[in-house]
Design an enzyme around this catalytic site. Sequence first.
Site, PDB file in Angstrom:
ATOM      1  N   ARG A  61       0.847  -1.200   0.000  1.00  0.00           N
ATOM      2  CA  ARG A  61       0.000   0.000   0.000  1.00  0.00           C
ATOM      3  C   ARG A  61       0.881   1.249   0.000  1.00  0.00           C
ATOM      4  O   ARG A  61       0.605   2.229  -0.669  1.00  0.00           O
ATOM      5  CB  ARG A  61      -0.955   0.003   1.214  1.00  0.00           C
ATOM      6  N   TYR A 113     -16.813  15.765 -15.137  1.00  0.00           N
ATOM      7  CA  TYR A 113     -17.230  14.365 -15.107  1.00  0.00           C
ATOM      8  C   TYR A 113     -18.295  14.172 -14.016  1.00  0.00           C
ATOM      9  O   TYR A 113     -18.155  14.694 -12.903  1.00  0.00           O
ATOM     10  CB  TYR A 113     -15.995  13.504 -14.825  1.00  0.00           C
ATOM     11  N   ASP A 185      -8.041  18.011 -14.419  1.00  0.00           N
ATOM     12  CA  ASP A 185      -8.354  16.645 -14.845  1.00  0.00           C
ATOM     13  C   ASP A 185      -8.039  16.581 -16.339  1.00  0.00           C
ATOM     14  O   ASP A 185      -8.740  17.160 -17.164  1.00  0.00           O
ATOM     15  CB  ASP A 185      -9.837  16.356 -14.571  1.00  0.00           C
ATOM     16  N   LYS A 210      -9.038   5.507 -19.242  1.00  0.00           N
ATOM     17  CA  LYS A 210      -9.401   5.986 -20.571  1.00  0.00           C
ATOM     18  C   LYS A 210      -8.215   5.888 -21.535  1.00  0.00           C
ATOM     19  O   LYS A 210      -7.770   4.798 -21.820  1.00  0.00           O
ATOM     20  CB  LYS A 210      -9.974   7.398 -20.457  1.00  0.00           C
TER      21      LYS A 210
HETATM   22  C1  LIG Z   1     -13.882   8.424 -16.273  1.00  0.00           C
HETATM   23  C2  LIG Z   1     -13.508   9.736 -15.773  1.00  0.00           C
HETATM   24  C3  LIG Z   1     -13.225   9.947 -14.426  1.00  0.00           C
HETATM   25  C4  LIG Z   1     -13.378   8.852 -13.383  1.00  0.00           C
HETATM   26  O1  LIG Z   1     -12.433   7.852 -13.555  1.00  0.00           O
HETATM   27  P1  LIG Z   1     -12.662   6.305 -13.178  1.00  0.00           P
HETATM   28  O2  LIG Z   1     -11.408   5.661 -13.622  1.00  0.00           O
HETATM   29  O3  LIG Z   1     -13.881   5.841 -13.907  1.00  0.00           O
HETATM   30  O4  LIG Z   1     -12.853   6.241 -11.703  1.00  0.00           O
HETATM   31  C5  LIG Z   1     -12.820  11.207 -14.033  1.00  0.00           C
HETATM   32  N1  LIG Z   1     -12.707  12.212 -14.914  1.00  0.00           N
HETATM   33  C6  LIG Z   1     -12.983  12.063 -16.222  1.00  0.00           C
HETATM   34  C7  LIG Z   1     -12.839  13.213 -17.144  1.00  0.00           C
HETATM   35  C8  LIG Z   1     -13.392  10.811 -16.698  1.00  0.00           C
HETATM   36  O5  LIG Z   1     -13.679  10.674 -17.992  1.00  0.00           O
END
Ligand SMILES: *Cc1c(COP(=O)(O)O)cnc(C)c1O
Length: 404
Positions: A61, A113, A185, A210
């Site tokens: 961890r 998101y 982000d 993604k």
């Molecule tokens: C999918 C997504 C998230 C969340 O991520 P997870 O891996 O699904 O927890 C956060 N920000 C954006 C822009 C996303 O497309």
Amino acid sequence: MTNTPVPRREASETTPPMDTLVIHGGIDGDERTGAVSVPIYQASTFKQDGLGRMRGYEYSRTGNPTREALEHLIADLEQGRHGFAFASGMAAITAVLMLLHTGDEVLISDNVYGGTFRVLDQVLDSFDLRYRIVDTSDLDALAAAVGEHTVALLIESPANPLLTVTDIEAAAEVGHRNGLLVIVDNTFMSPYLQRPLTLGADIVLHSATKYLGGHSDLVAGLVAVRDAELAKRLAFIQNATGGVAGPFDSWLLIRGIKTLAVRMDRHLGNAETVARFLRSRADEGGSGVGRVYWPGFEDFPGHDVQARQADGFGAIVSFELGEGYGVDAFLSALELVTLAESLGGVESLACHPATMTHAAMPREIRERVGITNNLIRLSVGIENADGIVADIAQALVAARPSER
Ligand SMILES: *Cc1c(COP(=O)(O)O)cnc(C)c1O
């Protein structure tokens, strides 16, 4: 347990180009055996040679060599100094928000998101951590939204799902003038296309699920920063709250990132083809396509900012179905393109933000920011571009008012 992050080397003056860095950045291969792929250290704990005599790792961890290779890699790709890998994008976002305190307020882009909105609206609100939604692409609105308790700014650019572009450098400047922690982000762009730390952000984060993973086979989150003090606090939170990426997912992610450059180049080309096809349909009128959202159009608001701050326009294309066309009929008729949550994988995906990614957002907020019920979001994959266009074209025919 010690929580000190592994010291990072200073960024060298000759940073390799991105298409080399994705393959050789971070910890390249295995020092001991010469294996060109970082080993999967599937271990929870590590032998200590005596009390307090660790060989660099003690408990997974706190730190794991495979995860560490990934953490160094994201730091390199984002031109940061410290990286952190989490079990999901939401775990990464939550850990970053844990830097704040009860009574603090964070400003968020108005089409962030859905999950980011949800964790603030329905989880962290119990701890009296507040949020305020602002159009971060409007710098005056952003400056005006800063209140007495505002301590942080969370930007998504281009934002989800309307691709609203925020001038990151200018917004970070407004943020810093007001003493805010500036968080970006960068999921929609990936570090191949945009590096927010070089534009003034303090923290960059990703849903690595993604584009970074790229193959729709893992869920993970990544964070990178430059500041050592911030890194220390994040390392502490990461270890204390424990939402870490496992060794196997870390390895899969390193593997996915190796092809980021070639995948993104192909994503960009395909997205342009799809966006221009949809736009030509929209311009004809009455052929099933309303407004098309893609920052690559020269008349798209923020196009120039996007061209300046990023190395591409991205591969997410959103559009409104025309009057009378059936959303469900369109989505059900798609054959090559898959109706599914998520984005950024090699396969083309379609989603309906109002009922899927942004379902947690109350209808009135959704409609105010423009996420209408006839909005479709496409994550354009790397299949044959003509095939993707042909599939969308036939689904548009199937969704015609006269067919229903
Ligand atoms: C999918 C997504 C998230 C969340 O991520 P997870 O891996 O699904 O927890 C956060 N920000 C954006 C822009 C996303 O497309």
